[in-house]
Design a protein around this motif. Structure first.
Motif, PDB file in Angstrom:
ATOM      1  N   UNK A 194       0.841  -1.135  -0.098  1.00  0.00           N
ATOM      2  CA  UNK A 194      -0.081   0.025  -0.034  1.00  0.00           C
ATOM      3  C   UNK A 194       0.858   1.308  -0.034  1.00  0.00           C
ATOM      4  N   UNK A 195       2.256   1.241   0.013  1.00  0.00           N
ATOM      5  CA  UNK A 195       3.032   2.487   0.161  1.00  0.00           C
ATOM      6  C   UNK A 195       2.716   3.334  -1.145  1.00  0.00           C
ATOM      7  N   UNK A 196       2.422   3.023  -2.284  1.00  0.00           N
ATOM      8  CA  UNK A 196       2.487   3.906  -3.332  1.00  0.00           C
ATOM      9  C   UNK A 196       1.126   4.764  -3.002  1.00  0.00           C
ATOM     10  N   UNK A 197       0.068   3.994  -2.538  1.00  0.00           N
ATOM     11  CA  UNK A 197      -1.238   4.682  -2.212  1.00  0.00           C
ATOM     12  C   UNK A 197      -1.139   5.490  -1.303  1.00  0.00           C
ATOM     13  N   UNK A 198      -0.265   5.120  -0.199  1.00  0.00           N
ATOM     14  CA  UNK A 198       0.075   6.119   0.963  1.00  0.00           C
ATOM     15  C   UNK A 198       0.862   7.425   0.398  1.00  0.00           C
ATOM     16  N   UNK A 199       1.850   6.983  -0.049  1.00  0.00           N
ATOM     17  CA  UNK A 199       2.500   8.335  -0.585  1.00  0.00           C
ATOM     18  C   UNK A 199       1.849   9.220  -1.448  1.00  0.00           C
ATOM     19  N   UNK A 200       1.127   8.628  -2.278  1.00  0.00           N
ATOM     20  CA  UNK A 200       0.333   9.436  -3.209  1.00  0.00           C
ATOM     21  C   UNK A 200      -0.866  10.234  -2.760  1.00  0.00           C
ATOM     22  N   UNK A 201      -1.301   9.479  -1.298  1.00  0.00           N
ATOM     23  CA  UNK A 201      -2.114  10.245  -0.625  1.00  0.00           C
ATOM     24  C   UNK A 201      -1.719  11.274   0.434  1.00  0.00           C
ATOM     25  N   UNK A 202      -0.414  11.521   0.277  1.00  0.00           N
ATOM     26  CA  UNK A 202       0.138  12.460   0.977  1.00  0.00           C
ATOM     27  C   UNK A 202       0.997  12.233   2.283  1.00  0.00           C
ATOM     28  N   UNK A 203       1.157  10.845   2.570  1.00  0.00           N
ATOM     29  CA  UNK A 203       2.172  10.446   3.679  1.00  0.00           C
ATOM     30  C   UNK A 203       3.713  11.029   3.227  1.00  0.00           C
ATOM     31  N   UNK A 216      17.233   0.007  -3.896  1.00  0.00           N
ATOM     32  CA  UNK A 216      16.855   1.016  -5.229  1.00  0.00           C
ATOM     33  C   UNK A 216      15.728   0.595  -5.916  1.00  0.00           C
ATOM     34  N   UNK A 217      15.014  -0.431  -5.820  1.00  0.00           N
ATOM     35  CA  UNK A 217      13.562  -0.624  -6.060  1.00  0.00           C
ATOM     36  C   UNK A 217      12.569   0.369  -5.279  1.00  0.00           C
ATOM     37  N   UNK A 218      12.976   0.400  -4.057  1.00  0.00           N
ATOM     38  CA  UNK A 218      12.000   0.972  -3.063  1.00  0.00           C
ATOM     39  C   UNK A 218      12.301   2.579  -3.347  1.00  0.00           C
ATOM     40  N   UNK A 219      13.536   3.063  -3.650  1.00  0.00           N
ATOM     41  CA  UNK A 219      13.779   4.119  -3.936  1.00  0.00           C
ATOM     42  C   UNK A 219      13.211   4.809  -5.159  1.00  0.00           C
ATOM     43  N   UNK A 220      13.076   3.970  -6.283  1.00  0.00           N
ATOM     44  CA  UNK A 220      12.677   4.238  -7.359  1.00  0.00           C
ATOM     45  C   UNK A 220      10.892   4.682  -7.077  1.00  0.00           C
ATOM     46  N   UNK A 226       7.212  11.212  -4.559  1.00  0.00           N
ATOM     47  CA  UNK A 226       7.901  12.343  -4.138  1.00  0.00           C
ATOM     48  C   UNK A 226       7.761  13.611  -5.380  1.00  0.00           C
ATOM     49  N   UNK A 227       7.951  13.346  -6.403  1.00  0.00           N
ATOM     50  CA  UNK A 227       7.916  14.193  -7.409  1.00  0.00           C
ATOM     51  C   UNK A 227       6.705  14.579  -8.089  1.00  0.00           C
ATOM     52  N   UNK A 228       5.589  13.893  -7.514  1.00  0.00           N
ATOM     53  CA  UNK A 228       4.422  14.132  -7.935  1.00  0.00           C
ATOM     54  C   UNK A 228       3.903  13.090  -9.328  1.00  0.00           C
ATOM     55  N   UNK A 229       4.525  12.210  -9.396  1.00  0.00           N
ATOM     56  CA  UNK A 229       4.513  11.347 -10.433  1.00  0.00           C
ATOM     57  C   UNK A 229       3.548  10.040  -9.712  1.00  0.00           C
ATOM     58  N   UNK A 230       2.262  10.248  -9.550  1.00  0.00           N
ATOM     59  CA  UNK A 230       1.457   9.285  -8.883  1.00  0.00           C
ATOM     60  C   UNK A 230       1.188   8.090  -9.844  1.00  0.00           C
ATOM     61  N   UNK A 231       0.899   8.308 -10.835  1.00  0.00           N
ATOM     62  CA  UNK A 231       0.821   7.093 -11.824  1.00  0.00           C
ATOM     63  C   UNK A 231       2.115   6.434 -12.021  1.00  0.00           C
ATOM     64  N   UNK A 232       3.177   6.757 -12.190  1.00  0.00           N
ATOM     65  CA  UNK A 232       4.427   6.120 -12.160  1.00  0.00           C
ATOM     66  C   UNK A 232       4.527   5.197 -10.715  1.00  0.00           C
ATOM     67  N   UNK A 233       4.237   6.081  -9.668  1.00  0.00           N
ATOM     68  CA  UNK A 233       4.442   5.179  -8.403  1.00  0.00           C
ATOM     69  C   UNK A 233       3.648   3.999  -8.468  1.00  0.00           C
TER      70      UNK A 233
END
Length: 297
Positions: A194-203, A216-220, A226-233
């Motif tokens: 759920x990390x991508x959803x959480x980060x995209x939601x403002x975590x 490296x996988x997690x950093x990408x 963080x860059x606002x590329x929600x679809x990519x995340x």
């Protein structure tokens, strides 16, 4: 410190003790990858199974191997007196922050949970991350309890479980908690799938199991969000579904234990008894998933 990717490494442990060389190498590997912090002795680090002396030594090793990257060390224990001892050991080791889950045997009341954090934060000289992990502690935090605790001195972050699947509901979940805590307290998501959803939601942060072995996988994924590329995340997270499925089926600790062994990062056994590694069938599922995702090189 409580922002971006916090990578949580395995603490390779057998009945003979911690494999200090392997542990130092795991931490150094994370530091070299460029993450934002290292979460030593979290649930992935098996903190609850280690003695005070082992935990103090692990904190020393982590700080020494982190090459200046902030180290957050878990200090959870059943008794407040023991938590305070672990906090003292961690601070003497030079950690940048601590992570505290309210461990239980008797079910704790909300006032008892609050009292734990009140007692501990009063004695700290480093910031604390509140570890909300009902799957292991069986403590159910309400947002109101988080709000009370977040007002205490030295509270710097709240590590929440996975957010809802629906992006709008995830946003509402994060926003609701945000209204009850000071601006100085960050919100970090766990539950890797759920990390991508959480980060995209403002975590603000991802407290990551996979980041402790595949930084490296997690950093990408983290940097995309963080860059606002929600679809990519989201796409990067969806691509990791073979691994997420194994996490949900077998538990992330056992899967990471098998992955670290397969990659030659640790020897076996690397989990303290009574924990045991995956059986051969499940281990081959992990290897197959790693191969499919290109995570074996």
């Amino acid at each position: 410190m409580f922002r971006g990717l916090s990578a949580f490494p395995l603490t390779p442990t057998s009945e003979q003790g911690i494999d200090e060389a392997a542990y130092a190498a795991l931490v150094a590997r994370l530091a070299a990858a460029g993450g934002d912090s290292i979460g030593a002795l979290g649930s992935t680090g098996g903190y609850a199974y280690l003695t005070r002396e082992q935990r103090a030594r692990a904190a020393q090793i982590a700080v020494g191997a982190a090459d200046g990257v902030p180290v957050i060390v878990g200090i959870g224990a059943l008794r407040t007196a023991h938590v305070l001892e672990l906090a003292e050991d961690a601070q003497k080791a030079g950690v940048s922050g601590v992570l505290l889950a309210p461990m239980t045997y008797q079910l704790l009341t909300e006032d008892e949970v609050f009292g734990l954090y009140e007692d501990v934060t009063r004695e700290l000289s480093v910031p604390l991350c509140v570890y909300d992990n009902p799957g292991t502690t069986h403590v159910q935090f309400t947002d109101e309890l988080h709000g009370r605790i977040a007002q205490l001195p030295n509270v710097g972050s709240i590590k929440i479980p996975g957010v809802p699947d629906d992006p709008r509901e995830a946003q509402l979940r994060v926003d609701a908690l945000r209204t009850l805590i000071p601006d100085t307290v960050t919100i970090g998501v766990s539950g890797d799938w759920t990390a991508a959803r959480g980060l995209n939601a403002g975590c603000d942060a991802w407290y990551s199991v996979i980041g402790g072995t595949f930084p490296q996988t997690a950093l990408a994924l983290t940097r995309a969000a963080q860059a606002g590329h929600a679809d990519q995340a989201a796409e990067l997270s969806e691509g990791l579904e073979p691994l997420w499925a194994l996490f949900r089926r077998h538990g992330s600790l056992r899967v990471i234990s098998a992955a670290a062994s397969h990659l030659g990062l640790t020897q076996e056994p690397n989990l303290p008894r009574p924990l045991r590694g995956l059986d051969e069938t499940a281990r081959q599922e992990v290897v197959a998933a790693l191969d499919a995702l290109g995570l074996t090189s």
